[in-house]
Design an enzyme around this catalytic site. Structure first.
Site, PDB file in Angstrom:
ATOM      1  CG  ASP A  68      33.252  35.527  31.289  1.00 29.52           C
ATOM      2  OD1 ASP A  68      34.378  35.847  30.869  1.00 29.52           O
ATOM      3  OD2 ASP A  68      33.083  34.954  32.383  1.00 29.52           O
ATOM      4  CD  GLU A 135      38.696  35.091  34.302  1.00 28.64           C
ATOM      5  OE1 GLU A 135      39.422  34.753  35.250  1.00 28.64           O
ATOM      6  OE2 GLU A 135      37.900  36.043  34.379  1.00 28.64           O
ATOM      7  CD  GLU A 136      35.079  37.971  35.524  1.00 31.23           C
ATOM      8  OE1 GLU A 136      35.343  37.621  36.697  1.00 31.23           O
ATOM      9  OE2 GLU A 136      35.638  38.927  34.960  1.00 31.23           O
ATOM     10  NE  ARG A 175      55.842  40.153  40.075  1.00 29.48           N
ATOM     11  CZ  ARG A 175      56.292  39.432  41.109  1.00 29.48           C
ATOM     12  NH1 ARG A 175      55.742  38.267  41.373  1.00 29.48           N
ATOM     13  NH2 ARG A 175      57.265  39.866  41.866  1.00 29.48           N
TER      14      ARG A 175
HETATM   15 ZN    ZN Z   1      37.160  39.645  36.117  1.00 22.18          ZN
HETATM   16 ZN    ZN Z   2      38.964  39.527  33.645  1.00 20.92          ZN
END
Ligand code: ZN
Ligand code: ZN
Length: 404
Positions: A68, A135-136, A175
């Protein structure tokens, strides 16, 4: 047939789509995956795409890319800069930009699958590709899970994902342990009593209430949380009122909260709630405020053994000195829902997209924060190459490491 990945990236960059509206992007990704011989399922969790590449016995590796864009007006001046507009969930027209680099994630994924699909004699197992929406919003992974991604497709032995970031090109940051913070998004509505701007004494002014609340919330991280713990309280939006001389009836705040672990999360949530309620009471609010949780993102925790194995593979296959520990990022991700729900290890790494000379100069001058645009900036623009090539390589090396 070779896919022109640069053209694919430029095309995606020119046509960003907002969260859960990624129909064009999903169709393009699905088309490439199908051409590469994968079994492709579309519309998983809204606009998500799942591709399965079966190649005999062996582990199942999930590779995830998000797709997105963001409501940001691009100011990079690139020849392929976005001029796209879209409608946000409130129905307001907004500019749209791939300001987080998810276009790079999709292009690198297609490139990696092309590599893996053309070398099936060299590995065995099953690859499941997730092209994830939203995802946002912090909602796409859970939408795919709710739509049965863990039951309708081969279950993972490991989940892998990568994010382009303002490190120099050629560098991978990863990490073991907490790589990214946990986050909650809250919407707080403060209720007052509206009236004429000339008669404030007859109202309960929610704007003053909101202002006091915003200032007091600044003390959560600075005065109430042990400085050795990580906590961020950001008020990212504040809305109230329509006109000079009308005192509105309510005010709305949107908060972004971050922490490295679940115990700090509980403390911050309790303190935020206490302050919001107390400020409303101090203002004489006729109705208590409401606090809604819009999203909850768990901390992104990299499995220690798998991360060590992957770091060694990057150093061996790409070159010594490729991998560094970037420290914990205060940003958050929803990728870990897949691994958490499946009960399997996750490794999520960052790969660099900044010209090393530009980065070195900013580092020498101490101006990295000012001169190197970060994700979500209107100036964020990964160097097309070698960033794209490197992203294909890291994903390919990673997948191969965990397949037979
Ligand atoms: Zn982002
Ligand atoms: Zn991102």
């Amino acid at each position: 047939m070779t896919i022109d990945l640069e053209a694919l990236y430029v095309d995606l960059h020119e046509h960003p789509e907002l969260s859960f509206q990624e129909l064009r992007t999903a169709a393009i990704a699905a088309g490439h995956l199908r051409d590469l011989g994968l079994e492709v399922t579309e519309r998983v969790g809204g606009t998500g795409v799942v591709g399965v590449l079966r190649n005999g016995e062996g582990p199942t590796v999930w590779l995830r890319a998000d797709m997105d864009g963001l409501p940001v007006e691009e100011q990079t001046r690139l020849p392929y800069a976005s001029t796209a507009r879209g409608l946000n969930p409130q129905g307001t027209e907004v500019p749209v930009m791939h300001a987080c680099g998810h276009d790079m994630h999709v292009a690198a994924m297609i490139g990696a699958i092309e590599q893996l699909a053309s070398t099936t004699g060299e590995w065995s197992g099953t690859i499941v590709v997730l092209i994830q929406p939203a995802e946002e919003f912090g909602a796409g992974a859970q939408a795919m899970i709710a739509d049965g991604v863990l039951t309708r497709f081969p279950r993972p032995d490991i989940v892998l994902g990568q994010h382009v970031t303002p490190l120099p090109t050629g560098i991978v940051g990863v990490r073991p342990g907490t790589q990214m913070a946990a986050s909650d998004g809250l919407t707080i509505t403060l209720y007052g009593r509206g009236g004429h701007g000339s008669r404030p004494h007859a109202t309960v002014d929610p704007i003053v209430m909101a202002a006091a609340t915003v200032m007091r919330l600044q003390t959560v991280a600075s005065r109430e949380i042990d400085p050795r713990e990580m906590a961020v309280v950001t008020v990212g939006s504040i809305h109230a009122g329509l006109k000079h001389n009308i005192i509105p009836a309510e005010a709305r705040l949107e908060l972004s909260l971050r922490y490295a672990d679940d115990s700090t999360r509980a403390k911050v949530l309790e303190k935020v709630e206490r302050i919001v309620r107390a400020e409303a009471e101090a203002s004489g609010a006729p109705v208590p405020p409401t606090i809604e949780t819009d999203h909850t993102l768990p901390p992104t925790i990299n499995d220690a053994d798998a991360t060590a194995r992957l770091s060694a593979a990057f150093d061996r296959e790409i070159g010594a000195g490729t991998v560094l520990d970037p420290g914990m990022f205060t940003g958050s991700e929803d990728v870990s829902w897949f691994a958490r729900e499946a009960g399997v290890p996750l490794v999520f790494w960052f790969w660099g997209g900044v010209d090393p000379a530009v980065f070195a100069k900013a580092q020498a001058e101490g101006t990295i924060d000012r001169d190197i645009p970060t994700n979500h900036s209107p100036f964020f623009a990964p160097l097309l190459q070698p960033t794209l090539r490197n992203g294909v390589q890291t994903l390919t090396v990673a997948a191969r490491e965990f397949l037979d």
